[in-house]
Design an enzyme around this catalytic site. Sequence first.
Site, PDB file in Angstrom:
ATOM      1  N   LEU A 109     -17.289  41.400  -8.383  1.00 36.63           N
ATOM      2  CA  LEU A 109     -17.240  41.572  -6.932  1.00 36.63           C
ATOM      3  C   LEU A 109     -17.823  40.317  -6.290  1.00 36.63           C
ATOM      4  CD1 LEU A 109     -18.352  45.294  -6.408  1.00 36.63           C
ATOM      5  CD2 LEU A 109     -16.048  44.356  -6.130  1.00 36.63           C
ATOM      6  N   ASP A 110     -17.238  39.906  -5.177  1.00 34.58           N
ATOM      7  CA  ASP A 110     -17.700  38.709  -4.495  1.00 34.58           C
ATOM      8  C   ASP A 110     -19.132  38.881  -3.990  1.00 34.58           C
ATOM      9  OD1 ASP A 110     -15.220  37.669  -4.938  1.00 34.58           O
ATOM     10  OD2 ASP A 110     -14.428  38.276  -2.977  1.00 34.58           O
TER      11      ASP A 110
END
Length: 394
Positions: A109-110
Site C-alpha cells: 500500500l502506498d
Amino acid sequence: MTDAVQSGERIAKYLARAGVASRREIERMIEGGRVKVDGKTLDTPAFKVTGQEVIIVDGITVETPEATRLWLYHKPAGLVTTHSDPEGRETVFDKIPKEIGRVISIGRLDLTSEGLLLLTNDGALARALELPSTGWTRRYRARAFGTIDNAAIAKLQAGITVEGIKYGPMEVDVERETGSNIWLTIGIKEGKNREVRRALDAVGLRVNRLIRIAYGPFQLGTIDRGEVKSIASRILKDQCGHLMEPGHVFEELAAASARPAKRPAKRTMGGAGQPGFAKPVQFLEDSNTRGPRSRPDPKRADSKRPDSKRPDSKRPDSKRGGPKRADPRDGAAETAEPKRGEGRKFAGKAPAGSSPGGKPKTGFQLAGKNRGAATKPAGSTGRPGADRKPRGRS
C-alpha cells in the site's frame, strides 16, 4: 554436493517458506552475495538444502521454517510498506507487534493509502496471492475531487491505458457525492503500482483518500487502525490451501493431529429415554390414582372425579338379562328377557321371519336383533296418543 543436498529443497523456496522474502527477491539476494550456507557464499540459486545447514542472510541466521500463518493488518496512512526505507521513514514492520516474528507483506500500500494489508511468514504463499492469475479482487473505497460521467465509468470498466501501461477492467460503483468530492468503490484484480490513483486521474478525478477494504475473501471489517488480527489455520487452509505447494504445515491443525484422540464420554444410566429404564407413563390405568400428567378419560363415567361412585352393578339392565322397566310412552309392560336360544313371545302378529306358531325360526338371531325392544299391544303404532281421536270432530 552430497546426496542429501541433491534430494533437498531449493534454497530460494526454503528461504521463502522461512519468511525471508519472496523467491524472486531471494534470487536477487543470492546474486548480490548476501546468502551464506555453512560459511560459503552462494553465487547461484540452483542449490538445495535439507534444513540441517546453517544459513545466514545479511549476517542473520535463518531459523527453521515455522507453520504457515496469515495476519490481517489495518495499515494507517503515513507508513511505508517495506522492511527498510532509505529515507528513514517509519515502516509497517516497525509498528506491528514483535512477537509475531519476521513476516512479509502480500502486496503493498502506498504511503498515503490505508486499509487492509495481509501479512504472512511464508514467502511462497505471499507470491501466490500476489499473482493476478489467482483471480482475487482487491477492493477499495476512493474519495476523489471532481465528477465522473457514464462515459468515464465505461472506459474504466473496459480497461484503460495510461502512459503506456495497460490496466485491466475495473469494477466501478458511485457511492455518493459530498460537495466537490465523490466516493467510489473500485475493484481490481492485478494490483499494479498506484493503479487506482493513475486510472482515476486519467478520467479527471484526483484521489485524496484511498482505503483498501478487501483482499479476496478477507475483509477489513471492524479491525481498528493499527490492529493485527490472526487468521485461524482452518480458514487459511480452506481459502489458500489450493494455492500452496505440498509440504506446508498449518500450526493449529498439526497440533490437533498430535493430540491423542479423546475418549467418548461415559454414558450414565438414568433419566427419561436412557437404556435400561422404562419410558415415563403418560396416563395411569387407575383414574382414581392420578399422576402428574394424568387426565380423565371422557369415555369412563367413573374418571370424572376421583371420589365419584361406581354405578350399582345390581341395577336391572337389559343386557344383563334382568326384567326391564316400564315404557312411559305407551304404558305397556315389557316382557322378561328370555334366555339365549329360547326366542321371544310377541303379542299379536308375529314378526317377519318367524314360524306360524309364533316362535322365530332362529331365535338367537331375532333375540340379538331386537334385544332391548319393548313389545307393544296389537293396533298400537308405538307413538303416544296416535290412536286417540281428535277433539271436536266426529
